[in-house]
Structure formats: C-alpha cells, structure tokens
Enzyme design. Sequence first.
Site, mmCIF file in Angstrom:
data_model
loop_
_atom_site.group_PDB
_atom_site.id
_atom_site.type_symbol
_atom_site.label_atom_id
_atom_site.label_comp_id
_atom_site.label_asym_id
_atom_site.label_seq_id
_atom_site.Cartn_x
_atom_site.Cartn_y
_atom_site.Cartn_z
ATOM 1 N N CYS A 598 0.834 -1.196 0.000
ATOM 2 C CA CYS A 598 0.000 0.000 0.000
ATOM 3 C C CYS A 598 0.873 1.253 0.000
ATOM 4 C CB CYS A 598 -0.909 -0.009 1.229
ATOM 5 S SG CYS A 598 -2.121 1.331 1.262
ATOM 6 N N CYS A 662 -6.408 -0.133 6.896
ATOM 7 C CA CYS A 662 -6.199 0.428 5.554
ATOM 8 C C CYS A 662 -7.361 1.337 5.167
ATOM 9 C CB CYS A 662 -6.046 -0.705 4.541
ATOM 10 S SG CYS A 662 -5.753 -0.145 2.855
#
Length: 791
Positions: A598, A662
């Site tokens: 990410c 996230c």
Amino acid sequence: MGTDTKSDSSTTPSSFTSVLRHDLPASLVVFLVAVPLCLGIAVASGAPLAAGLVAGAVGGVVAGLLGGSAVQVSGPAAGLALVVADLVTRYGWRATCMITLMAGGLQLLLGVFRVARAALAVSPAVVHGMLAGVGVVIALSQLHVVLGGAPQSSAVENLAELPRQIADHHGPPVLAGLLTIAVLAVWTRLPQRLRVVPAPLAALATASVTAVVLGWDVTRIDLSVGLSGWSAPAWPLGDWHGIATAVLLVALLAGVESLLCSVAVDKLHDGRRADLDKELTAQGVANMVSGALGGLPVAGVIVRSTANARAGARSRWSATLHGVWILLFALGLGWSVAFIPMEALAALLVFIGVQMVNVGHVRNLRGHGEVPVYFVTLSGVVLLGLAEGVLLGLGLAALLALRRLTWVTVRAVPEADGRWHVLIGGSLTFLGVPRLTSELCAIPAGTAVDLDLNIDFMDNAAFEAVHTWRQNHERGGGTVDIDEIHDEWYAMAASGARMFPAKTPPVAPDRWWLPWSHRRRRRPMSAGGLIPVRHVSGDGAPGGGVPGDGATGDPGGPAVPDLLAGAREFHRRTAPLVRPVLHGLARKQEPSHLFITCADSRIVPNLITASGPGDLFTVRNIGNLVPRRGAAPADHSVAASIEYATGVLDVRTITVCGHSGCGAMAALLDGGGKAAELPGLGHWLRHGAPSLARFVSTGGDDAGSGPLDRLCRVNVIQQLENLRTHPEVDRRVRAGRLELVGLYFDIGAARVHVLDHSPASADGAPGCSALGVRLAPEVKQAVLPPGRHEQ
C-alpha cells in the site's frame, strides 16, 4: 491543570479558590495520616513523642513553603529511625538535635551549590534495600512491645528472643496490638465510603476506644513533657570524627530519600515538575529549624506524599496546611494522645515496617540484575547496621557496574566453508583476557578466521592477547582477517599510535528509521523566521540556500526543510556506508522479489523485511491492489511492473503486503461514500470489488478482529489470486519458478504476519501467524529471501 503553580510568592484569586477546593481537603487527609506516623516514628527512634510532632509541623510548614515539589509532604521518616536511635543512645537527645541542625546546614549548602541531581546516581536498589532493612529492624523491635516485652539491642537478638516472647502470656496489651494490626490489614478491603478515614487513625482509634470500654490494663502514651518542655540543642561530646560522620550520614540519607521521593511523586500528578535543588535547600532549612526546636530529622516521605497526591492536592499549600494542623493538634489536643495504648502504637510500627519490604521493588530490579544489591543491603542493615549495610550495597552496586562495563562477548562459530567467524564485543580490558584467550585458543590451527571487533575500548593487556594469538595462528598456517566495526583500536595499537583519550565510545547514530517528527532537532532561526537550508547537488556538494517554513509560506510547515535536512544527513552519514554497495549495483539491478504494498506512509518495506538496496522491486498503490487482467477501468502501471519483474528481472517471489486499518478497505466497507469527492480514487477502488465480495461470502469476523482488519487480510489473498490472471505469473507458478506470498502488517503491534492462501482453505478466509512465533499446522510459512532473518 486546574491550578496555577507558577507563582510561589503570591496567591491569585483563581489559585486561592483552587486551594480551598483541592488543597485544603487534601491537607486534612494528610494530617490524619501524619499524626499517628509522627508519634510512631518518635517511639521507634527513642526520642520524645513531642519530637515527632515538632518534625511533622516543621516539615509541613517550612519544607512545604520553601520546597521545589508541588505535592511532596515532609516530616519524620521511618528510614531515619535507626540512625536517630543510635545517635540518641550514643550522644543523648539534645546532642542529636544539634546533629540534625548541622545536617540541615550541610543540606542547605549542597542545595545552594546545585548538586541535588548527583543524589540520583545512588542505585535505587541500595535505597530500597536500606528502607526494607530498616523496616525489618523496626518490625522486629516493636513486635516485642506488642507482645508486652521490651526490644533487644539488635535485630539478631530480637529475632532470637522472639519465640520466648511469643510463648509468654501478656493479656490485654497483646490484644490491643493485635486488634490494631487486624484493623490495618482489613481496612483496605472495606467499602470506599468507610476508607475516607485513614487506616492508621482508624486502627489507633479502634484500639484506644476498645481499651477504654473494656478497661484493659495497657501502657499509656505520656505526652506530659510536650512542646513546653523545649530545651536548646547541646553540642555532642565525643570524637569529632564520629560527630562529622553522623552529620554526613543524616544529611545524605535524608537528602537522598527526599529527592527520590520527589522524583517518584512527580509521576503521581500533572503539575509542575520538582526543582530538586530547591527541594534540597528547603529540606536543609527544615532540618535546621526542626533541630533547633527539638524535633526529629525531616525528609520527604512517600506515604504522606502519595496520600496527598491521591487526595487531590494541586500545590504546596496542602503540605503547608497539614503542618499547621499538626501544630494546632499538639498545642490544643495533645492530651488526647494519652488514650492511645503504647502497644497499639508499636503495632502500627510493625505494620509500617512490614510494608517497607516492598516486593514490587524486587520485581522491578530483577530485570536489571540488581536483586543481589537489594538483598545484600537489606541483610547488611539488619545484621550489621544502617551505615554498614548501605556501604555494602554501594560497594556491590559499584562492582556490578564495573563488571557490566568490562564485560566482553566472545563468540566463535565455524562456517560451512571451513572458515571460522569470531565476534568480540564490549570493552576489552585485562579482566576479560582469560575468557578471550580461552575462546581464541579453541579455534583449530591452520584455519581461516574472520575476526569482527565490535568494541569501544581495548587496553594493552587485551591488545597483547589478541595480537599474540593472531601471530601464533598465522605462524601455524592460518589466516586472520580483522574487521573493526567502531574505532580502530587494534589497528592503531598495532601501528604504535598513542591511544588517547583512554576511552572514546562511538557516537551513537541517529535512529534513522524514526519519523522526522520524532527526530527533529531545533534549527537556528535567522532573521524573519527563516530556517537556513542548503541545496544539495547531485554529487552531494552543498549549493545555495533556500528559505524554510516562513519563506515559502508552505502550510505544510517543516516538510521541505525536513526532506532536505534528511538528504544532507544521508550524504553525511549513510552515503559513505552504502556507496560501495550502490557502486556495484549502479549498472544493473537483480532483485529477487516483487513487493506490492500500500502507499500508506506508515509502511516501510525495507524496514519490515530487513532488506537493503537491490533486494525489492517495489510497487505501491492505494490498497495494494492488483487489477485482474482485462479488468475495467484498465490499469497499465501495475501490469507493466509485473511484466517487467517476471519477464526481465526474473524475480523468484511476488509478495502482496496489506496492513491494518487500511483507508482503501475502509472506503470499500463504506460503499464508496468516503471517495465520493475523489473521482480518481473512486475509479481505482473498483478493482477492490472482488475483495469485498470475497469478504461478504466468507461470513463473520475472526475472533479478536473487526470487519475492517479482516477485509484487509482478505484483500491480500484476493490480490494473490488476481496475480494468477496474468499469464506469465500463472505459468511460472505452475512451473515452480515463482512463489506468491501474502503478508499482513499489524501497524499498532509492529508485527508481520504470513497469510495462508492455500486452496485447502475451504471458506477462503485467510489464516495468519506472526513471524517468529511457532506457526499453526495449517499455516504456510513464507519463503523469505536467502540470508534474511525473520523480523
């Protein structure tokens, strides 16, 4: 904070209101705790009972007004009882008052010369051991009083006499003492509304009332010679060496106990931190006044200070007022003390003495290897005396510190190719030569040896030992390759250079992995609030200056200066270390891994995988997504990276690494609502739809985790399957030339988990196991890069 304690000389209307609301009630609580303790410590010290009340009043008023701690309470301390008892026996009470006065003068001088923080160099193990030893001695001596007898001259004699004392029948006096101990023991288990009255006061009141009602024949406290019986201190008669030692002992013990108490009490409140030099000065003045008025030595007391902080005190007025209440009690209610049985007061001292042996301190010391210092000090105080026990403890603490400073680590390990790898770490002195030579001589003759010296000092004896072994080993046909990680102690000594100074420990490098906000230093400000920052050219040479925060008007604050300062730090510290590696990598890269993760700023791939330059071919995007081949909207960036990594770089592993909390997965759970104003993000998150569908189909949450973190893990497994839609990836996986790995990084726990993505997982829900922990049978362990350790 509700109280302004910045001004010590005046009381503003707001602070006056705070005193009435917080400090006045707290002072009454501390007063009720202090009075029984003042009387009990006077008994244990062999001093007049009034001396304890005088010390309590002086400690509260004088040390409270002048002190540097907001909520510390001073008064007679149990830790000084043995010293005072010995001084009273040796010199008499009036001379002991003079010693207290002179000790206060010495404390005053030490405070004026600002040496208070030097007292913190005393090992806490010695201090706690001393207090525990004093507690044992007090408990043993006063237990004889509880049993109706008289204490012996030493702790050993008290212990030896105890069985006979217990066997004798003493009647009501013993019952008064046992009743006091019983009340003290059960008081903390009573409901909160009853515990408003302090336990010592409740115990003495219960014993006194019971003795009066039942007509018990007990020993009564005599306070007939009270404050009116004051007489001036007298000069102690005897050897001046002994007198000077007594003054020094009282000053240091009282001072150290007060300063350590100040540091401990600072953890109990949110007010101003203690000014230790000011506190030591105040303690000196208080001891001078207490000695002049016929009181016991004064010190900061942790029991009363803790009670003060927990009662809500906000300023020094609480300690001051508590001293005023003690004075008023001595003047107006001193007659009530006569109702307290002496056996009850002795029982209170037994209870206090037992509490001074704090098991929690032993637990804290165990992890630092200082338990022997604690028990040696305790045993020395009990068996030999206070000064002797403290000296024994200090000596052992010094020896252990010397041992740690001169400890050497020697590890010799044979390698697979027949070479030996030897690591020597620590400070190489003559003390470590026996172990050093023993380990080195065990290496077989004629072998090749890689010797790493990770040392911060090497004296001549250690150098001679290493150098002689090296020469002998090389004469026998072996080779020795020495690599010095810090200063070149061996190389300089071998060349005949002078080793000066005697010890130059390496400067600890900055913790480079911390965020800028945790490492930011103060930068000198120029006119107009500009931070002078210099351009860094491609070769590392400094160029012209650029303005900082104020010049650019950048609302991001110090971001640009931090970035450029980081580049300068790289050129200054890191570049010389990595330049040889990067020089070899400059023409070609050969990574073994494609690492997809990410774009979250908290994920640092090289940090969580302990990898370096050239190891990872990295792709980062929001949500660590891998669009399926042919998915809409089309994305060529990730596909191009996959094609290049497999077709050109020939990577052996593709890793997808997700993380806790996230934001992309949170947006998916929200139905895209959070991305409504970000059209580009909304289009990108369409590639996360398969992960959301997989999450919904697998049902409930994992135990101990919420839906967001579970979706984050499911998303990693889905991206591994998406990778198989790319033909080259699928072909290499089937041929056994490529392995797919799923990782999950728990940010809060700083822990990397390996996710199970085997077909045997029936429900598709990813299992996980932390690296470094024994894996469950159904969990596959990731294949880490060769030579890399699991973190």
